[in-house]
Write an enzyme that holds these catalytic residues in place. Structure first.
Site, mmCIF file in Angstrom:
data_model
loop_
_atom_site.group_PDB
_atom_site.id
_atom_site.type_symbol
_atom_site.label_atom_id
_atom_site.label_comp_id
_atom_site.label_asym_id
_atom_site.label_seq_id
_atom_site.Cartn_x
_atom_site.Cartn_y
_atom_site.Cartn_z
ATOM 1 N N HIS A 1 -3.861 -5.179 -12.291
ATOM 2 C CA HIS A 1 -4.012 -4.188 -11.217
ATOM 3 C C HIS A 1 -2.687 -3.511 -10.878
ATOM 4 O O HIS A 1 -2.633 -2.688 -9.967
ATOM 5 C CB HIS A 1 -4.607 -4.831 -9.969
ATOM 6 C CG HIS A 1 -3.640 -5.574 -9.102
ATOM 7 N ND1 HIS A 1 -2.681 -6.434 -9.605
ATOM 8 C CD2 HIS A 1 -3.467 -5.590 -7.750
ATOM 9 C CE1 HIS A 1 -1.974 -6.929 -8.604
ATOM 10 N NE2 HIS A 1 -2.426 -6.441 -7.472
ATOM 11 N N GLY A 2 -1.620 -3.857 -11.579
ATOM 12 C CA GLY A 2 -0.317 -3.261 -11.313
ATOM 13 C C GLY A 2 0.719 -3.870 -12.223
ATOM 14 O O GLY A 2 0.394 -4.473 -13.255
ATOM 15 N N ALA A 3 1.996 -3.729 -11.840
ATOM 16 C CA ALA A 3 3.078 -4.295 -12.640
ATOM 17 C C ALA A 3 3.310 -5.757 -12.301
ATOM 18 O O ALA A 3 3.708 -6.544 -13.157
ATOM 19 C CB ALA A 3 4.363 -3.494 -12.408
ATOM 20 N N GLY A 4 3.083 -6.137 -11.059
ATOM 21 C CA GLY A 4 3.285 -7.520 -10.645
ATOM 22 C C GLY A 4 4.695 -7.767 -10.144
ATOM 23 O O GLY A 4 5.665 -7.247 -10.696
ATOM 24 N N PRO B 1 -0.921 1.024 -11.061
ATOM 25 C CA PRO B 1 0.350 1.473 -10.493
ATOM 26 C C PRO B 1 1.527 0.625 -10.954
ATOM 27 O O PRO B 1 1.390 -0.576 -11.194
ATOM 28 C CB PRO B 1 0.126 1.301 -8.989
ATOM 29 C CG PRO B 1 -0.807 0.128 -8.902
ATOM 30 C CD PRO B 1 -1.710 0.228 -10.110
ATOM 31 N N HIS C 1 0.844 -1.197 0.000
ATOM 32 C CA HIS C 1 0.000 0.000 0.000
ATOM 33 C C HIS C 1 0.878 1.245 0.000
ATOM 34 O O HIS C 1 1.952 1.267 0.604
ATOM 35 C CB HIS C 1 -0.943 -0.009 1.202
ATOM 36 C CG HIS C 1 -1.931 -1.134 1.158
ATOM 37 N ND1 HIS C 1 -2.596 -1.577 2.279
ATOM 38 C CD2 HIS C 1 -2.358 -1.901 0.130
ATOM 39 C CE1 HIS C 1 -3.401 -2.569 1.937
ATOM 40 N NE2 HIS C 1 -3.264 -2.786 0.637
#
Length: 503
Positions: A405-408, A380, A229
């Site tokens: 949901h992001g880069a991973g 993000p 977060h």
């Protein structure tokens, strides 16, 4: 549907699990569809379609043990489709970065594909302030002003609402943003939230106590939490102005709900449900509707948490930059929701580390601000890489209206901590002009080398025609909860000179 003769307990992520038929060479079964994704059909996945939205490079670099979790995702009762998003990485039972569609009438509502952080998600805001106003001194002031208003780390408490009564907490998690705006007033436009409120049945009662203790969340609304977060000050490469993004979820409340319902799932199926990875409820279960209510309440909490943090961050931004922040959007990525898909009909859509992506014209957007354009999607990267705001396209139907949901992650937290040099990482961030917290010390388990390239991950999305880029955002200042340094933060930060190396 569940493959006959196979017990879900044989497919859990532990080392003692039954060997899968095609584990050794599963990537050889990936076939390019010509539509921007690979299909995967093996002896283990059976008739359940699996679509992997990966580039060739991302497929080649995917962990070998990911296959077992992909198979797990196909084995819940009533599964109609499994989608793998390009940020995919090894998770708990099912991959982080997957979407599972189950039949809405008879299929399972699965717990692992929602996870412990129910309703975790993103918030993004923009300003008219030129990015060059974020000087080293102003970045430090911004981070400090935010930290005065938003507590971080797993033990963070609410600065805005304090400790709530049971009655008021119940009102908030049932009424969501609708109740909050009516009761407390707000500086944000709640039409900019993906959902104002997820309905909760009147007769459902929060399962307080138990192993999970969801009441932990009663004094945490408006706090960030730890792990991945963050709050981040960013520069839009398109407008040259300052943006802010926030990533957080349902804190101790969502974690407690998930824990308590997992225990109920295990009691219901003691021979097959041994981990939250494989916990699920089907319509005949007496806990089926209750768990859906828990997801709704946890989702409402997470939505409120992000919107309250937005208000606090907007105050800090106004104090430092003398200008307002405008909420762009707020969106979740760990939920199960009922949707209608043109190919698969009425389904429960589980998005585990995946984000909803409804394009313009989608029936669910009718009457909203986003009816014609499609809603924003907030993606993000690491805190030393690009983040994005996307706009979904019609092609998103192929991925069950979902994107990453992001880069991973590409390194586990343990690997990152063991292998990365603190001095080297800190020096790289300082050279890039990115301030982390107040001292410039980067949490190694959250450092850029632990994550995939966000540009490569995004390429899989755009080349498949799922969404297009609206804003590319570079990090300028990052805030994260760091548990081991929490006690010493005030002492260490006192007297810091903002011209020092890591500012």
């Amino acid at each position: 549907m569940t493959k006959p003769g196979i017990d879900l307990s044989q497919l859990k992520s532990g080392a003692k699990s039954k060997t899968l038929a095609d584990q050794a060479n599963w990537k050889a079964f990936a076939v390019a569809s010509g539509y921007g994704y690979f299909t995967l059909q093996t002896q283990d996945t059976g008739d359940v379609p699996v679509r992997m939205f990966l580039t060739e490079g991302l497929l080649a670099s995917a962990e070998d043990n990911l296959y077992r979790q992909i198979v797990n995702a196909t084995r819940f009762p009533g599964v109609k489709l499994v989608v793998i998003t390009p940020d995919v990485h090894y998770g708990y039972g099912v991959p982080v970065g997957c979407v599972i569609l189950t039949d809405a009438e008879n299929g399972a509502v699965a717990m692992g594909p929602v996870g412990y952080d129910i309703g975790c998600g993103m918030m993004s805001a923009r300003s008219e302030v030129a990015a060059d106003k974020a000087t080293p001194d102003q970045k430090l002031k911004f981070n400090r002003a935010v930290m005065e208003r938003v507590q971080m780390g797993s033990g963070g408490k609410s600065e805005r609402l304090g400790s709530l009564s049971h009655a008021e907490f119940n009102n908030l998690v049932r009424g969501g943003a609708e109740y909050y705006v009516e009761k407390y007033g707000a500086v944000f436009d709640r039409s900019r939230a993906e959902r104002h409120r997820i309905p909760v049945d009147d007769e459902w009662e929060i399962p307080l106590g138990g192993k999970g203790r969801p009441e932990r969340g009663m004094d945490q609304l408006g706090s960030l939490g730890g792990g991945n977060h963050f709050i981040e000050l960013q520069r839009s490469e398109m407008t040259g102005t300052l943006f802010v993004q926030v990533h957080t979820g349902s804190r101790g409340f969502g974690h407690g709900l998930a824990t308590n319902y997992f225990e109920l799932a295990r009691e219901e199926r003691p021979n097959s449900v041994t981990d939250i990875d494989l916990g699920y409820f089907t319509p005949e279960s007496c806990h089926y509707r209750d768990y859906l209510n828990a997801v709704a309440a946890g989702g409402n909490y997470a939505i409120l948490n992000r919107l309250i943090i937005f208000e606090q961050v907007a105050e800090a931004f106004r104090e430092v930059f003398r200008a307002d922040l405008e909420l762009i959007y707020e969106i979740s990525h760990n939920l199960v929701q009922k949707e209608r898909h043109p190919e698969f009909g009425d389904v429960w859509v589980h998005r585990k580390g995946a984000t909803r992506a409804f394009p313009g014209g989608h029936p669910s957007l009718k009457g909203t601000y986003w009816e014609e354009s499609g809603h924003p999607v907030l993606i993000p990267g690491s805190n030393k890489d690009y983040s994005y705001i996307l706009r979904p396209l019609e092609g998103a139907v192929k991925s069950a209206f979902s994107v990453n949901h992001g880069a991973g992650r590409k390194l586990s937290r343990g690997q990152a901590t063991r292998t990365l040099s603190q001095r080297h990482v800190d020096d790289q961030y300082a050279a890039a002009g990115i301030l982390v917290n107040l001292d410039g010390r980067v949490p190694l388990d959250e450092a850029a080398p632990a994550y995939k390239s966000s540009e490569e991950v995004l390429r899989a999305v755009t080349e498949a025609g799922l969404a297009e880029v609206e804003h590319q955002l570079w990090p300028l200042a990052s805030l994260k909860g760091v548990e081991e340094r929490k006690r010493d933060r005030k002492r260490r930060d006192k007297g810091r000179n903002p011209t020092e190396k890591h500012y």
